[in-house]
Design a protein around this motif. Structure first.
Motif, PDB file in Angstrom:
ATOM      1  N   ILE A 136       0.855  -1.198   0.000  1.00  0.00           N
ATOM      2  CA  ILE A 136       0.000   0.000   0.000  1.00  0.00           C
ATOM      3  C   ILE A 136       0.885   1.239   0.000  1.00  0.00           C
ATOM      4  O   ILE A 136       1.773   1.383   0.828  1.00  0.00           O
ATOM      5  CB  ILE A 136      -0.928   0.040   1.244  1.00  0.00           C
ATOM      6  CG1 ILE A 136      -1.791  -1.217   1.328  1.00  0.00           C
ATOM      7  CG2 ILE A 136      -1.828   1.282   1.198  1.00  0.00           C
ATOM      8  CD1 ILE A 136      -2.613  -1.306   2.611  1.00  0.00           C
ATOM      9  N   ASN A 137       0.630   2.107  -0.964  1.00  0.00           N
ATOM     10  CA  ASN A 137       1.349   3.380  -1.013  1.00  0.00           C
ATOM     11  C   ASN A 137       0.740   4.371  -0.032  1.00  0.00           C
ATOM     12  O   ASN A 137       1.432   4.990   0.752  1.00  0.00           O
ATOM     13  CB  ASN A 137       1.243   3.965  -2.419  1.00  0.00           C
ATOM     14  CG  ASN A 137       2.596   4.107  -3.054  1.00  0.00           C
ATOM     15  OD1 ASN A 137       3.617   3.956  -2.391  1.00  0.00           O
ATOM     16  ND2 ASN A 137       2.613   4.380  -4.337  1.00  0.00           N
ATOM     17  N   CYS A 138      -0.590   4.526  -0.119  1.00  0.00           N
ATOM     18  CA  CYS A 138      -1.291   5.428   0.790  1.00  0.00           C
ATOM     19  C   CYS A 138      -2.770   5.078   0.817  1.00  0.00           C
ATOM     20  O   CYS A 138      -3.239   4.317  -0.039  1.00  0.00           O
ATOM     21  CB  CYS A 138      -1.099   6.879   0.359  1.00  0.00           C
ATOM     22  SG  CYS A 138      -1.756   7.239  -1.261  1.00  0.00           S
ATOM     23  N   VAL A 139      -3.468   5.610   1.799  1.00  0.00           N
ATOM     24  CA  VAL A 139      -4.929   5.400   1.851  1.00  0.00           C
ATOM     25  C   VAL A 139      -5.623   6.763   1.874  1.00  0.00           C
ATOM     26  O   VAL A 139      -5.071   7.741   2.361  1.00  0.00           O
ATOM     27  CB  VAL A 139      -5.371   4.580   3.086  1.00  0.00           C
ATOM     28  CG1 VAL A 139      -4.825   3.185   3.070  1.00  0.00           C
ATOM     29  CG2 VAL A 139      -5.015   5.268   4.382  1.00  0.00           C
ATOM     30  N   THR A 140      -6.825   6.789   1.290  1.00  0.00           N
ATOM     31  CA  THR A 140      -7.634   8.015   1.346  1.00  0.00           C
ATOM     32  C   THR A 140      -9.032   7.624   1.812  1.00  0.00           C
ATOM     33  O   THR A 140      -9.498   6.527   1.502  1.00  0.00           O
ATOM     34  CB  THR A 140      -7.741   8.695  -0.042  1.00  0.00           C
ATOM     35  OG1 THR A 140      -8.073   7.702  -1.007  1.00  0.00           O
ATOM     36  CG2 THR A 140      -6.484   9.399  -0.439  1.00  0.00           C
TER      37      THR A 140
ATOM     38  N   ASN B 139      -1.437   6.576   7.017  1.00  0.00           N
ATOM     39  CA  ASN B 139      -0.399   6.914   6.033  1.00  0.00           C
ATOM     40  C   ASN B 139       0.961   7.132   6.690  1.00  0.00           C
ATOM     41  O   ASN B 139       1.989   6.721   6.157  1.00  0.00           O
ATOM     42  CB  ASN B 139      -0.810   8.152   5.235  1.00  0.00           C
ATOM     43  CG  ASN B 139      -1.841   7.820   4.187  1.00  0.00           C
ATOM     44  OD1 ASN B 139      -1.914   6.682   3.703  1.00  0.00           O
ATOM     45  ND2 ASN B 139      -2.670   8.772   3.846  1.00  0.00           N
TER      46      ASN B 139
ATOM     47  N   GLY C 235      -0.315   1.466  -8.636  1.00  0.00           N
ATOM     48  CA  GLY C 235      -1.339   2.451  -8.995  1.00  0.00           C
ATOM     49  C   GLY C 235      -2.765   1.932  -8.874  1.00  0.00           C
ATOM     50  O   GLY C 235      -3.708   2.707  -8.991  1.00  0.00           O
ATOM     51  N   GLU C 236      -2.910   0.608  -8.660  1.00  0.00           N
ATOM     52  CA  GLU C 236      -4.262   0.052  -8.510  1.00  0.00           C
ATOM     53  C   GLU C 236      -4.891   0.547  -7.226  1.00  0.00           C
ATOM     54  O   GLU C 236      -4.186   0.867  -6.273  1.00  0.00           O
ATOM     55  CB  GLU C 236      -4.192  -1.481  -8.455  1.00  0.00           C
ATOM     56  CG  GLU C 236      -4.378  -2.132  -9.800  1.00  0.00           C
ATOM     57  CD  GLU C 236      -4.583  -3.630  -9.659  1.00  0.00           C
ATOM     58  OE1 GLU C 236      -5.707  -4.055  -9.371  1.00  0.00           O
ATOM     59  OE2 GLU C 236      -3.590  -4.359  -9.842  1.00  0.00           O
ATOM     60  N   ARG C 237      -6.223   0.605  -7.202  1.00  0.00           N
ATOM     61  CA  ARG C 237      -6.928   1.050  -5.998  1.00  0.00           C
ATOM     62  C   ARG C 237      -7.813  -0.070  -5.472  1.00  0.00           C
ATOM     63  O   ARG C 237      -8.507  -0.721  -6.249  1.00  0.00           O
ATOM     64  CB  ARG C 237      -7.805   2.262  -6.324  1.00  0.00           C
ATOM     65  CG  ARG C 237      -7.008   3.517  -6.580  1.00  0.00           C
ATOM     66  CD  ARG C 237      -7.839   4.526  -7.337  1.00  0.00           C
ATOM     67  NE  ARG C 237      -7.010   5.588  -7.874  1.00  0.00           N
ATOM     68  CZ  ARG C 237      -6.833   6.761  -7.285  1.00  0.00           C
ATOM     69  NH1 ARG C 237      -7.403   7.011  -6.138  1.00  0.00           N
ATOM     70  NH2 ARG C 237      -6.076   7.687  -7.841  1.00  0.00           N
TER      71      ARG C 237
ATOM     72  N   GLU D 126      -9.818   3.957   0.696  1.00  0.00           N
ATOM     73  CA  GLU D 126      -9.346   3.464  -0.592  1.00  0.00           C
ATOM     74  C   GLU D 126      -7.825   3.369  -0.505  1.00  0.00           C
ATOM     75  O   GLU D 126      -7.169   4.375  -0.200  1.00  0.00           O
ATOM     76  CB  GLU D 126      -9.764   4.433  -1.698  1.00  0.00           C
ATOM     77  CG  GLU D 126      -9.553   3.877  -3.084  1.00  0.00           C
ATOM     78  CD  GLU D 126      -9.997   4.859  -4.135  1.00  0.00           C
ATOM     79  OE1 GLU D 126     -11.013   4.609  -4.798  1.00  0.00           O
ATOM     80  OE2 GLU D 126      -9.310   5.897  -4.305  1.00  0.00           O
TER      81      GLU D 126
ATOM     82  N   ARG E 138      -4.260   2.949  -2.227  1.00  0.00           N
ATOM     83  CA  ARG E 138      -3.591   3.010  -3.531  1.00  0.00           C
ATOM     84  C   ARG E 138      -2.339   2.152  -3.424  1.00  0.00           C
ATOM     85  O   ARG E 138      -1.499   2.367  -2.548  1.00  0.00           O
ATOM     86  CB  ARG E 138      -3.225   4.441  -3.894  1.00  0.00           C
ATOM     87  CG  ARG E 138      -2.697   4.521  -5.330  1.00  0.00           C
ATOM     88  CD  ARG E 138      -2.178   5.868  -5.634  1.00  0.00           C
ATOM     89  NE  ARG E 138      -3.253   6.780  -5.998  1.00  0.00           N
ATOM     90  CZ  ARG E 138      -3.023   8.038  -6.385  1.00  0.00           C
ATOM     91  NH1 ARG E 138      -1.805   8.513  -6.404  1.00  0.00           N
ATOM     92  NH2 ARG E 138      -4.019   8.811  -6.723  1.00  0.00           N
ATOM     93  N   LEU E 139      -2.225   1.173  -4.320  1.00  0.00           N
ATOM     94  CA  LEU E 139      -1.113   0.229  -4.248  1.00  0.00           C
ATOM     95  C   LEU E 139       0.091   0.739  -5.040  1.00  0.00           C
ATOM     96  O   LEU E 139      -0.019   1.708  -5.796  1.00  0.00           O
ATOM     97  CB  LEU E 139      -1.571  -1.135  -4.765  1.00  0.00           C
ATOM     98  CG  LEU E 139      -2.855  -1.692  -4.145  1.00  0.00           C
ATOM     99  CD1 LEU E 139      -3.123  -3.091  -4.653  1.00  0.00           C
ATOM    100  CD2 LEU E 139      -2.768  -1.707  -2.629  1.00  0.00           C
TER     101      LEU E 139
END
Lengths: 148, 147
Positions: free
Chosen positions: A111-115, B134, A129-131, A123, A125-126
């Protein structure tokens, strides 16, 4: 007594273990068994077309069950698994993988980040770039892995 | 299934708390700005509970076995909003919260403010949560890179 020789190789070359011995005795066989079990524990079999692949757990982004089939998604490709989602959930390490919805097991390291999405969902973001949606009820599991 | 109900009960409990606090804050400010400092009647806390509990229970409108998509969710928000308005109007009528149409509109305006506050508070909470997650992800990734 075996002499241990470790050689670091480039990432594009396949990793291998070579045992040089005078004879294949009990000691060598148990060593092979140990390596095989270790590899088996750290890899998951995925099918792509006619071929079977041994997938390392740290290659996997997420595992999804859809229409009675289970798919393993890696960064650039996806594979089908014969195992059910709950069977794979039992294999993958709990400190990296968590159930993020009823049908998906997500690798937290990818996981890169979550929103925030709506209704308390997030959500993710991997790295490719996939969500992927993390359901409200599974957010505490992610927090637990992250020590929050 | 069990975890869904547990999650729902948690949401109902949270909604009851948020609605109670929001009502007390809004009514407190209303009293302050209108300059009416006489004490509230003995049944005032029961009126608050009479609003917060049934409206909190309306959170069950969002209960679904499967994950709601955005459209389903928005439809349920509208149903939820009107269910809550009905409860407020009914209780307002029973306890005579207004004497004329202007008073009724003021109550509805307060209700809309409280409703907006609850959703904004919930969105703010989610945003805070995502920031924490994050930060933890960043720390985890950087420590993995250092290994």
């Amino acid at each position: 007594m075996f002499k241990i020789n470790i050689q670091q190789i480039d990432k594009d070359v396949d990793e291998e273990i070579i045992i040089k011995c005078h004879e294949i005795n009990e000691e060598v066989l148990s060593l092979m068994k140990l390596f095989k079990e270790e590899q088996k524990a750290k890899s998951i079999i995925g099918m792509h077309g006619e071929k079977l692949y041994s997938l390392k757990q740290d290659e996997i982004l997420y595992i999804e069950a859809t229409e009675n089939k289970t798919f393993i998604y890696c960064e650039n490709d996806f594979y089908e698994s014969k195992l059910k989602l709950y069977e794979l959930e039992a294999i993958v390490p709990k400190n990296n993988f968590f159930r993020c919805s009823k049908s998906i097991i997500l690798n937290c390291n990818k996981i890169n980040c979550v929103t925030p999405a709506f209704n308390g969902r997030f959500e993710a973001r991997l790295i490719n770039g996939e969500r992927v949606i993390i359901s409200r009820q599974y957010v505490p599991d992610l927090k637990k892995i992250l020590g929050l | 299934m069990k975890s869904n109900i547990k999650e729902m009960l948690y949401m109902v409990e949270r909604q009851i708390m948020e609605i109670t606090i929001s009502l007390l804050v809004c009514l407190g400010f209303m009293k302050l700005f209108t300059g009416s400092f006489e004490s509230w009647s003995w049944y005032f806390p029961f009126q608050i509970i009479g609003i917060s509990v049934p409206t909190g229970l309306c959170a069950f409108i969002f209960y679904n076995k499967k994950e709601l998509n955005r459209k389903q969710f928005l439809i349920r928000v509208v149903i939820h909003f009107f269910a809550l308005i009905s409860i407020v109007l009914l209780e307002g009528y029973i306890f005579s919260w207004w004497t004329n149409i202007g008073g009724m509109l003021l109550v509805l305006l307060i209700f809309a403010c409280v409703y907006a506050f609850v959703w904004i508070a919930s969105m703010f909470g989610d945003k805070k949560d995502s920031e924490k997650i994050n930060k933890a992800l960043k720390n985890r990734n950087s420590s993995k890179d250092n290994e």
